[in-house]
Write a protein that holds these residues in place. Structure first.
Motif, short mmCIF file in Angstrom:
data_model
loop_
_atom_site.label_atom_id
_atom_site.label_comp_id
_atom_site.label_asym_id
_atom_site.label_seq_id
_atom_site.Cartn_x
_atom_site.Cartn_y
_atom_site.Cartn_z
N SER A 17 0.91 -1.09 0.08
CA SER A 17 -0.03 0.10 0.07
C SER A 17 0.91 1.10 -0.04
CB SER A 17 -1.02 0.16 1.07
OG SER A 17 -1.91 -1.09 1.25
N LEU A 18 0.19 2.16 -0.65
CA LEU A 18 0.85 3.45 -0.22
C LEU A 18 -0.29 4.90 -0.41
CD1 LEU A 18 3.97 4.36 -0.66
CD2 LEU A 18 3.79 4.63 -3.19
N ARG A 19 0.18 5.77 0.25
CA ARG A 19 -0.70 6.84 0.15
C ARG A 19 -0.23 8.13 -0.44
NH1 ARG A 19 -3.67 10.30 4.96
NH2 ARG A 19 -1.81 11.25 5.39
N LEU A 20 -0.89 8.79 -1.51
CA LEU A 20 -0.31 9.92 -2.14
C LEU A 20 -1.10 10.96 -1.54
CD1 LEU A 20 -0.02 8.79 -5.68
CD2 LEU A 20 1.62 8.44 -3.88
N SER A 21 -0.30 12.37 -1.46
CA SER A 21 -0.97 13.55 -1.20
C SER A 21 -1.14 14.34 -2.27
CB SER A 21 -0.58 14.05 0.19
OG SER A 21 -0.41 13.29 1.29
N ILE A 70 -10.09 7.71 -2.69
CA ILE A 70 -9.58 9.18 -2.82
C ILE A 70 -10.60 9.77 -1.90
CG2 ILE A 70 -9.88 11.25 -4.01
CD1 ILE A 70 -9.43 9.60 -6.77
N SER A 71 -9.74 10.88 -1.05
CA SER A 71 -10.44 11.33 0.20
C SER A 71 -9.85 12.87 -0.07
CB SER A 71 -10.23 10.90 1.39
OG SER A 71 -8.97 10.74 1.81
N ARG A 72 -10.63 13.86 0.73
CA ARG A 72 -10.24 15.01 0.71
C ARG A 72 -10.17 15.72 2.15
NH1 ARG A 72 -12.50 18.49 -3.99
NH2 ARG A 72 -11.59 20.23 -2.84
N VAL A 79 -5.83 16.44 -1.07
CA VAL A 79 -6.60 15.38 -1.46
C VAL A 79 -5.57 14.39 -1.48
CG1 VAL A 79 -7.61 14.13 -3.57
CG2 VAL A 79 -8.22 16.53 -2.87
N TYR A 80 -6.12 13.05 -1.03
CA TYR A 80 -5.28 11.80 -0.68
C TYR A 80 -5.84 10.86 -1.64
CZ TYR A 80 -4.39 14.33 3.81
OH TYR A 80 -4.05 15.40 4.69
N LEU A 81 -4.65 9.96 -2.05
CA LEU A 81 -5.05 8.64 -2.82
C LEU A 81 -4.71 7.42 -2.16
CD1 LEU A 81 -6.01 7.24 -5.59
CD2 LEU A 81 -3.64 7.83 -6.27
N GLN A 82 -5.40 6.85 -1.73
CA GLN A 82 -4.98 5.55 -0.81
C GLN A 82 -4.81 4.47 -1.74
OE1 GLN A 82 -3.72 5.32 2.31
NE2 GLN A 82 -3.45 3.07 1.73
N MET A 83 -3.73 3.83 -2.05
CA MET A 83 -3.51 2.86 -3.04
C MET A 83 -3.27 1.29 -2.11
SD MET A 83 -1.58 4.49 -5.79
CE MET A 83 -0.11 5.13 -5.05
#
Length: 123
Positions: A17-21, A70-72, A79-83
């Motif tokens: 997993s990885l979380r992008l901002s 995706i959340s904000r 905004v975040y992208l949880q993968m």
């Protein structure tokens, strides 16, 4: 100055997993839908989801549905992208973008486009 900056990329093993901002400045972030796009070498740009400005509704294509979220956080202009359950084919440069209309498939016009962050998924 308007800025939209993606961060959080890196090297991760398949299944991980990885979380992008995506952090914005210089415009009223709350008023804009924000989405994520990716482009792998030799492939076309692919939209992988978005979150609307108002009620926070989301859209995901089948390629990532159930794995990406995706959340904000408007208070943080982020905004975040949880993968999750990452696959080799998720390797790409990931960009975020913002636009002043709805969140749905086929977005091709963006008001703001940010620099990308590289995600590499290894076996």
């Amino acid at each position: 100055d308007v800025q939209l900056q993606a961060s959080g990329g890196g090297l991760v093993q398949a299944g991980g997993s990885l979380r992008l901002s995506c952090t914005a400045s210089g415009f009223t972030f709350d008023d804009y839908t924000t989405g994520w796009f990716r482009q792998a070498p030799g492939k076309e740009r692919e939209g992988i989801g978005c979150v609307s400005s108002s009620e926070g509704s989301t859209y995901y294509p089948d390629s990532v549905k159930g794995r990406f979220t995706i959340s904000r956080d408007n208070a943080k202009n982020t905004v975040y992208l949880q993968m999750n359950s990452l696959k080799l084919e998720d390797t790409a440069v990931y960009h975020c973008a913002s636009w002043g209309y709805g969140c749905y498939a086929g977005i091709s016009h963006y008001d703001y486009w940010g620099q990308g962050t590289l995600v590499t998924v290894s076996s």
